[in-house]
Design a protein around this motif. Sequence first.
Motif, mmCIF file in Angstrom:
data_model
loop_
_atom_site.group_PDB
_atom_site.id
_atom_site.type_symbol
_atom_site.label_atom_id
_atom_site.label_comp_id
_atom_site.label_asym_id
_atom_site.label_seq_id
_atom_site.Cartn_x
_atom_site.Cartn_y
_atom_site.Cartn_z
ATOM 1 N N LYS A 1 36.735 46.234 -3.364
ATOM 2 C CA LYS A 1 37.536 45.602 -4.418
ATOM 3 C C LYS A 1 38.670 44.769 -3.831
ATOM 4 O O LYS A 1 39.124 43.825 -4.459
ATOM 5 C CB LYS A 1 38.051 46.633 -5.415
ATOM 6 N N THR B 1 27.373 39.801 -2.328
ATOM 7 C CA THR B 1 28.525 40.670 -2.600
ATOM 8 C C THR B 1 28.320 42.077 -2.056
ATOM 9 O O THR B 1 29.252 42.883 -2.091
ATOM 10 C CB THR B 1 28.797 40.768 -4.118
ATOM 11 N N LEU C 1 30.984 44.411 -0.093
ATOM 12 C CA LEU C 1 32.367 44.000 -0.336
ATOM 13 C C LEU C 1 33.114 45.102 -1.070
ATOM 14 O O LEU C 1 32.556 45.816 -1.896
ATOM 15 C CB LEU C 1 32.406 42.719 -1.172
ATOM 16 N N VAL D 1 37.708 41.015 -3.531
ATOM 17 C CA VAL D 1 37.459 40.229 -4.737
ATOM 18 C C VAL D 1 38.279 38.934 -4.778
ATOM 19 O O VAL D 1 37.730 37.872 -5.081
ATOM 20 C CB VAL D 1 37.646 41.076 -6.011
ATOM 21 N N GLN E 1 30.888 42.437 -7.549
ATOM 22 C CA GLN E 1 31.209 43.286 -6.395
ATOM 23 C C GLN E 1 30.824 44.734 -6.669
ATOM 24 O O GLN E 1 30.182 45.381 -5.853
ATOM 25 C CB GLN E 1 32.700 43.166 -6.065
#
Length: 133
Positions: free
Chosen positions: A108, A103, A106, A111, A63
């Motif tokens: 955090k 990813t 995205l 995740v 990410q």
Amino acid sequence: MADEALRQRAGADVRRPADLKRMWRLTQDAVNGGTSLIIFPEAMRTRNGHLSPFQDGGFRVAQQLGVPIVPVSLVGSFQHHRTGHWMLWPATLTVVLHDIVETKGLSKEDVPALREKVREIMSAPLEELLNAR
């Protein structure tokens, strides 16, 4: 214990911010240079053939670096070499390369959902084999 020895050999203490930043920079440089990272998200071998819960670390790396994930399922490896046994049994091993999971974009906070999505993708062929028995 082994992790600590590895860190000492690498000359890094990931508890120190400067060393953590250095590790991230080296990882970014490797990825930018075309190196693929192989991460085993369970962090241990299965005891029953089913996937164990995944750890966040590899998904945070993907990410933060914005690199795609290519889930890979190894179907039949548990039947060939079971955890805790020294014997190897004949088995057919199948490597399943799944579709890429992007990813980019995205955060955090995404995740945990990313981790579970990849786990579902990877567990499907394993569960199929286990249910067929």
